[in-house]
Design a protein around this motif. Structure first.
Motif, short mmCIF file in Angstrom:
data_model
loop_
_atom_site.label_atom_id
_atom_site.label_comp_id
_atom_site.label_asym_id
_atom_site.label_seq_id
_atom_site.Cartn_x
_atom_site.Cartn_y
_atom_site.Cartn_z
N SER A 94 0.82 -1.22 0.00
CA SER A 94 0.00 0.00 0.00
C SER A 94 0.85 1.27 0.00
N THR A 95 2.08 1.20 0.52
CA THR A 95 2.94 2.40 0.56
C THR A 95 3.52 2.75 -0.80
N SER A 96 3.29 1.92 -1.81
CA SER A 96 3.76 2.26 -3.16
C SER A 96 2.75 3.14 -3.88
N HIS A 97 1.65 3.47 -3.23
CA HIS A 97 0.61 4.31 -3.84
C HIS A 97 0.59 5.68 -3.18
N GLY A 154 4.67 16.82 -0.77
CA GLY A 154 4.83 16.09 -2.03
C GLY A 154 6.12 15.32 -2.08
N THR A 155 7.21 15.94 -1.62
CA THR A 155 8.51 15.23 -1.63
C THR A 155 8.50 14.06 -0.67
N LEU A 156 7.87 14.22 0.48
CA LEU A 156 7.77 13.11 1.43
C LEU A 156 7.01 11.93 0.81
N ARG A 159 8.90 10.42 -2.38
CA ARG A 159 10.13 9.68 -2.01
C ARG A 159 9.78 8.27 -1.54
N LEU A 160 8.77 8.16 -0.68
CA LEU A 160 8.41 6.85 -0.13
C LEU A 160 7.82 5.94 -1.21
N SER A 161 6.85 6.45 -1.97
CA SER A 161 6.19 5.60 -2.97
C SER A 161 7.14 5.24 -4.11
N ALA A 162 8.00 6.17 -4.52
CA ALA A 162 8.93 5.87 -5.62
C ALA A 162 9.95 4.81 -5.22
#
Length: 223
Positions: A94-97, A154-156, A159-162
């Motif tokens: 789910s953290t990839s979204h 947005g950067t937070l 960074r996590l999803s990417a």
């Protein structure tokens, strides 16, 4: 699959829309700590929590309300469990979204901004012009600092999803080449996949820590 990225679509696997329930699987590991006999996992997790508490206490030293680090420890736990569970087969990451990562980053950043501008307006205005800036550059620095402040959530989130997508995508690409390889190449592929899995386990921990530490640093700036 219609394309490669459809493997990350929660509505494609098994024609069920229950994949987001994987977000709550991590909660199953938490309650036994409070009623079962302490185990090695329990002691390890308590040590992790104590270490995080000491780290965050230093970062938000100006904010001396008891329990102020608990929200960041909870945030770390949620992201860590989701990142780690996403490495298991057939469990949706789910953290990839962006819908999840932005839902975590945006309310945190917005609450910090509202708190800071309402209670410490002078302090927040002073942050827009770094100390020692020449007078001629002050208008430009205000624009740059304002833009950098607005893109923080947005950067937070990105960074996590990417980082979650990149590792899983690489493992998917390598795994799809397996049926067409020789026996020797399959052995090399398995070794490469195992090394990638170890790397992804490290990334799961590091990215949850980075997300939480940056959130803590952003909160310390508004006090």
């Amino acid at each position: 699959m219609a394309n490669l990225f459809s493997s990350f679509d929660p509505s494609t696997s098994f024609n069920l829309n229950l994949n987001w329930m994987s977000t709550f699987i991590g909660l199953m590991f938490i309650p036994p700590m409070f009623w079962m006999i302490p185990s090695r996992i329990n002691i390890l997790w308590i040590n992790i929590i104590n270490t995080l508490h000491k780290e965050f206490k230093i970062l938000i030293s100006n904010f001396n309300i008891k329990g102020s680090t608990l929200i960041f420890i909870s945030l770390f736990s949620l992201i860590f469990f989701n990142n780690f569970l996403g490495l298991f087969p057939y469990i949706f990451t789910s953290t990839s979204h962006m819908i999840l990562t932005l839902s975590l980053a945006l309310p945190l950043w917005l609450s910090f901004m509202i708190f800071g501008w309402l209670n410490n307006t002078t302090h927040m205005l002073a942050h827009l012009v770094p100390q020692g800036t020449p007078p001629i550059l002050m208008p430009f620095m205000v624009c740059i600092e304002t833009i950098s402040n607005f893109i923080r959530p947005g950067t937070l989130a990105i960074r996590l999803s990417a980082n979650m997508i990149a590792g899983h995508l690489l493992m998917t690409l390598l795994g799809n080449t397996g049926p067409s390889l020789s026996l020797l190449m399959i052995n090399l592929l398995i070794i490469a996949q195992l090394l990638l899995l170890i790397l992804e386990s490290a990334v799961a921990i590091i990215q949850s820590y980075v997300f939480t530490v940056l959130s803590t640093l952003y909160s310390s700036e508004v006090i």
